[in-house]
Design a protein around this motif. Structure first.
Motif, PDB file in Angstrom:
ATOM      1  N   GLU A   1       0.838  -1.204   0.000  1.00  0.00           N
ATOM      2  CA  GLU A   1       0.000   0.000   0.000  1.00  0.00           C
ATOM      3  C   GLU A   1       0.874   1.255   0.000  1.00  0.00           C
ATOM      4  O   GLU A   1       0.611   2.221  -0.723  1.00  0.00           O
ATOM      5  CB  GLU A   1      -0.905   0.004   1.246  1.00  0.00           C
ATOM      6  CG  GLU A   1      -2.243  -0.690   1.080  1.00  0.00           C
ATOM      7  CD  GLU A   1      -2.163  -2.202   0.973  1.00  0.00           C
ATOM      8  OE1 GLU A   1      -1.067  -2.766   1.198  1.00  0.00           O
ATOM      9  OE2 GLU A   1      -3.187  -2.825   0.650  1.00  0.00           O
TER      10      GLU A   1
ATOM     11  N   GLY B   1      -7.815  -7.171   3.449  1.00  0.00           N
ATOM     12  CA  GLY B   1      -8.932  -6.357   2.966  1.00  0.00           C
ATOM     13  C   GLY B   1      -9.074  -5.059   3.756  1.00  0.00           C
ATOM     14  O   GLY B   1     -10.060  -4.339   3.616  1.00  0.00           O
ATOM     15  N   GLY B   2      -8.066  -4.736   4.573  1.00  0.00           N
ATOM     16  CA  GLY B   2      -8.179  -3.615   5.501  1.00  0.00           C
ATOM     17  C   GLY B   2      -8.213  -2.225   4.883  1.00  0.00           C
ATOM     18  O   GLY B   2      -8.597  -1.263   5.553  1.00  0.00           O
TER      19      GLY B   2
ATOM     20  N   ASP C   1     -10.289  -1.180   2.850  1.00  0.00           N
ATOM     21  CA  ASP C   1     -11.706  -0.783   2.902  1.00  0.00           C
ATOM     22  C   ASP C   1     -11.979  -0.038   4.204  1.00  0.00           C
ATOM     23  O   ASP C   1     -12.719   0.949   4.231  1.00  0.00           O
ATOM     24  CB  ASP C   1     -12.610  -2.025   2.917  1.00  0.00           C
ATOM     25  CG  ASP C   1     -12.793  -2.661   1.557  1.00  0.00           C
ATOM     26  OD1 ASP C   1     -12.158  -2.193   0.600  1.00  0.00           O
ATOM     27  OD2 ASP C   1     -13.565  -3.636   1.456  1.00  0.00           O
TER      28      ASP C   1
HETATM   29  N1  ASP Z   1      -3.483  -5.412   0.382  1.00  0.00           N
HETATM   30  C1  ASP Z   1      -4.188  -5.954   1.503  1.00  0.00           C
HETATM   31  C2  ASP Z   1      -4.780  -7.297   1.147  1.00  0.00           C
HETATM   32  O1  ASP Z   1      -4.502  -7.837   0.086  1.00  0.00           O
HETATM   33  C3  ASP Z   1      -5.214  -4.999   2.021  1.00  0.00           C
HETATM   34  C4  ASP Z   1      -6.263  -4.575   1.037  1.00  0.00           C
HETATM   35  O2  ASP Z   1      -6.132  -4.809  -0.158  1.00  0.00           O
HETATM   36  O3  ASP Z   1      -7.255  -3.999   1.452  1.00  0.00           O
HETATM   37  O4  ASP Z   1      -5.507  -7.846   1.935  1.00  0.00           O
END
Ligand code: ASP
Length: 444
Positions: free
Chosen positions: A115, A190-191, A193
């Motif tokens: 990120e 997924g953080g 988001d």
């Molecule tokens: N890059 C991280 C993931 O693959 C966080 C995100 O994409 O939100 O989980």
């Protein structure tokens, strides 16, 4: 008027995707905050690898084929920077920094670099396109994380700091990480988001946009119903019921942050920015009984029987505490006279405690020998706030399942009325989804 816009990994997987993102950002001057994920999988394979950058970084942290994965991460960033024609000095600074960071071993630090460097690339790209913007980095802002119920979450202090973000120019912000006890820490997969959702909440944004490679939330899993339409509008409640039971386009904690301040969320497809989207919001006027069908697979359930159970106080509490002590999350409860059934993910039961130990604890704590287990159950749920004031939804759905020869193991509905669920054998779960979809959505 501020719109907070978050782009997922597939939306930023290569230079072509960066360009689409730039076009979306510049299409509406209210888009003032851009939160980015790490690049997702791309068409570009390096050494035969095609991974999400975060996955490659996590492999490095686990000491798995370190050189190969480091080459992959560097190669992916290098290829994006080259194709975007980022100015040489800036490009070198990004790539040199990344190369050095890849020699670290701390898992959270490494995981956050996807990120971090993607935000730097996006900022450099916008600069090169003469789009006025600024880079906001969590480590510089001191956005701290603390323990939350579901892993790390932003501290109240960091939310106060987020309120101070000045949107005089477009802000580019990496998602997914902050600082904990002086070190980089992440929010869990997924953080990004959540980062977007919390910033939207802090700024009281007019809208939180979550751009993915999906045209919003579909009425059913497209692997089962190929042409399932996108649901145009959903309430937070409906999204929650759909999501818990199988839909995964948006991290729930992001939705919770927005829900507090009634900030609507728009889920759209970066590859079709003017196409259909889903808007998730506080309320809507339904003109249908059912808006979507979801499915939660691979559950087990235990049935506990005991005469006069209903007369005992605290019986259910004792049963549930056996599971909570074992760290097994439970999903549904179905109770009848002298009988209690508790549903939970099969996987959790297998991983957390040997079945004979669990059974002994249940028998001892509940003072009954009658403890029986069943596996291979799925919960199929019809969702829609319209069903609440509509007569015959249970009749229609149960009849449709009966006509298909599907046995209902358990059923129930939320009193607030956004969903009716059916427990069915795993083997017929997809047919149950199809049947309910055809009954309410396809042929409505
Ligand atoms: N890059 C991280 C993931 O693959 C966080 C995100 O994409 O939100 O989980």
């Amino acid at each position: 008027m501020v719109i907070v816009t978050k782009f997922g990994g597939t939306s930023l997987a290569d230079a072509e995707q960066f360009d689409k993102v730039k076009n979306i950002i510049t299409d509406n001057a209210e888009r003032k905050v851009v939160v980015v994920s790490a690049p997702g999988k791309s068409k570009v394979k390096i050494d035969g690898l095609d991974l999400k950058i975060t996955d490659a970084l996590l492999k490095i942290s686990k000491n798995e084929k370190v050189e190969e994965h480091a080459r992959y991460v560097l190669g992916r960033f290098e290829s994006i920077a080259k194709e975007l024609q980022i100015e040489n000095k800036e490009k070198q600074s990004i790539l040199t920094g990344l190369k050095a960071d890849l020699t670290h071993t701390n898992e959270s630090f490494l995981a956050s670099r996807g990120e971090h460097y993607n935000a730097r690339l996006m900022y450099a790209y916008l600069q090169s396109q003469k789009i006025s913007s600024k880079l906001i980095l969590p480590e510089e802002q001191g956005w701290t994380l603390v323990d939350g119920k579901f892993g790390n979450r932003y501290s109240p202090k960091s939310m106060q700091k987020m309120k101070m973000i000045s949107t005089d120019a477009l802000c580019v912000i990496p998602g997914y990480y902050g600082i904990k006890k002086g070190k980089i820490a992440t929010l869990g997969r997924g953080g990004s988001d959540i980062t977007g959702g919390e910033i939207a909440a802090a700024l009281r944004a007019t809208l939180y946009e979550n751009w993915t490679d999906q045209p919003g939330v579909k009425a059913a899993d497209p692997r089962i119903i190929q042409n399932a339409p996108t649901i145009p509008e959903l309430t937070y409640d409906e999204m929650r019921v759909l999501g818990v039971r199988g839909f995964g386009v948006l991290h729930f904690e992001a939705m919770l942050a927005c829900e507090v301040h009634k900030i609507p969320i728009l889920v759209g497809n970066t590859n079709d920015p003017h196409g259909v989207k889903t808007r998730i919001m506080e309320d809507r006027l339904p003109n249908e009984q059912v808006i979507g069908v979801s499915k939660l697979d691979n559950l087990a359930y235990v049935t506990i029987q005991k005469r006069m159970m209903d007369e005992e106080t605290g019986f259910t509490e004792k049963a549930l505490s056996v599971f909570s002590k074992a760290g097994i999350p439970t999903d549904l409860y179905s109770a009848s006279v002298d009988e209690l059934a508790i549903f939970m993910p099969e996987k959790e039961v297998k991983e957390k405690m040997p079945l004979d130990v669990l059974n002994r604890q249940l028998r001892e704590s509940l003072d009954t020998e009658n403890v029986y287990w069943n596996n291979d159950v799925a919960i199929v749920t019809i969702v829609g706030k319209g069903m609440k004031n509509s007569i015959g939804v249970i009749a229609k759905s149960a009849t449709a399942l009966a006509n298909e020869g599907i046995n209902i193991i358990t059923t129930g509905n939320a009193i607030r009325g956004s969903g009716i669920y059916y427990g069915v054998r795993q083997a017929v779960a997809n047919i149950a989804v199809e049947t309910l979809y055809n009954a309410f959505i396809e042929k409505k």
